[in-house]
Design an enzyme around this catalytic site. Structure first.
Site, PDB file in Angstrom:
ATOM      1  CG  HIS A 103       2.792   5.336  13.407  1.00  0.00           C
ATOM      2  ND1 HIS A 103       2.190   6.369  14.082  1.00  0.00           N
ATOM      3  CD2 HIS A 103       4.104   5.608  13.378  1.00  0.00           C
ATOM      4  CE1 HIS A 103       3.116   7.246  14.439  1.00  0.00           C
ATOM      5  NE2 HIS A 103       4.290   6.805  14.047  1.00  0.00           N
ATOM      6  CG  HIS A 105       8.285   3.724  12.794  1.00  0.00           C
ATOM      7  ND1 HIS A 105       8.541   4.769  11.929  1.00  0.00           N
ATOM      8  CD2 HIS A 105       7.663   4.273  13.860  1.00  0.00           C
ATOM      9  CE1 HIS A 105       8.098   5.903  12.468  1.00  0.00           C
ATOM     10  NE2 HIS A 105       7.560   5.635  13.642  1.00  0.00           N
TER      11      HIS A 105
HETATM   12  P1  AMP Z   1       6.392   8.976  14.797  1.00  0.00           P
HETATM   13  O1  AMP Z   1       7.470   9.930  15.183  1.00  0.00           O
HETATM   14  O2  AMP Z   1       6.579   7.608  15.317  1.00  0.00           O
HETATM   15  O3  AMP Z   1       5.044   9.570  15.112  1.00  0.00           O
HETATM   16  O4  AMP Z   1       6.529   8.798  13.254  1.00  0.00           O
HETATM   17  C1  AMP Z   1       5.771   9.420  12.285  1.00  0.00           C
HETATM   18  C2  AMP Z   1       6.372   9.006  10.977  1.00  0.00           C
HETATM   19  O5  AMP Z   1       5.493   9.389   9.957  1.00  0.00           O
HETATM   20  C3  AMP Z   1       7.720   9.632  10.678  1.00  0.00           C
HETATM   21  O6  AMP Z   1       8.663   8.619  10.446  1.00  0.00           O
HETATM   22  C4  AMP Z   1       7.455  10.477   9.434  1.00  0.00           C
HETATM   23  O7  AMP Z   1       8.533  10.440   8.539  1.00  0.00           O
HETATM   24  C5  AMP Z   1       6.228   9.821   8.850  1.00  0.00           C
HETATM   25  N1  AMP Z   1       5.335  10.666   8.075  1.00  0.00           N
HETATM   26  C6  AMP Z   1       4.953  11.936   8.335  1.00  0.00           C
HETATM   27  N2  AMP Z   1       4.069  12.351   7.414  1.00  0.00           N
HETATM   28  C7  AMP Z   1       3.880  11.312   6.549  1.00  0.00           C
HETATM   29  C8  AMP Z   1       3.098  11.121   5.379  1.00  0.00           C
HETATM   30  N3  AMP Z   1       2.313  12.072   4.889  1.00  0.00           N
HETATM   31  N4  AMP Z   1       3.164   9.925   4.756  1.00  0.00           N
HETATM   32  C9  AMP Z   1       3.961   8.943   5.227  1.00  0.00           C
HETATM   33  N5  AMP Z   1       4.732   9.065   6.327  1.00  0.00           N
HETATM   34  C10 AMP Z   1       4.705  10.229   6.977  1.00  0.00           C
END
Ligand code: AMP
Length: 139
Positions: A103, A105
């Site tokens: 993903h 951001h």
């Molecule tokens: P990363 O640390 O780059 O893997 O980021 C994962 C991101 O996903 C974090 O910013 C979380 O806040 C976000 N996240 C976790 N669970 C969900 C969810 N169910 N829906 C949307 N975002 C989420």
């Protein structure tokens, strides 16, 4: 390299098993609000094809993903009135990755306003829903 785990939370979102505040969807890509936003308008752009991160993603998947990341970033900046934005992407736990489905951001930023902590506080769902609507309308 670790393998892709179908039980990760973004795979569940893609299968419709858990909800998200959707901004954009096409055959290859989904964009939705991050539930623990580091900035107002913090959203995520993900490919539907499974990969843990950037290194195990098929380059053809990346080629389809990037134009959508650009489009959603433009809309997020417009919708929030931001002065700029960061595009971030974490690979593996050592780098801060917590969800193991690739993903990007998108973090809209205003002059002088610092980001909030990564995976900090859960946002109000009504606020996220409203922001998703505004970004979507700016696409
Ligand atoms: P990363 O640390 O780059 O893997 O980021 C994962 C991101 O996903 C974090 O910013 C979380 O806040 C976000 N996240 C976790 N669970 C969900 C969810 N169910 N829906 C949307 N975002 C989420």
């Amino acid at each position: 390299m670790m393998t892709y785990d179908n039980a990760n939370i973004f795979a569940k979102i893609l299968r419709g098993e858990i909800p998200c505040h959707k901004i954009y969807e096409d055959e290859h890509t989904l964009a939705f609000m991050d539930v623990m936003p580091m900035a107002d308008g913090h959203c995520l752009v993900i490919p539907k094809a499974p990969s843990r991160g950037l290194l195990d993603a098929d380059p053809t998947v990346l080629a389809k993903l990037m134009p959508i990341a650009q489009k959603v970033a433009k809309a997020a900046v417009t919708a929030t009135g931001a002065d700029g934005f960061q595009l971030r992407q974490y690979n593996e736990g050592a780098a801060g990755q917590t969800v193991f489905h690739l993903h990007f951001h998108i973090l809209p930023m205003k002059d002088g306003v610092p980001l909030r902590p990564h995976t900090g506080k859960m946002a109000d769902h009504a606020v996220l829903a409203e922001m998703a609507k505004r970004i979507s309308a700016a696409l």
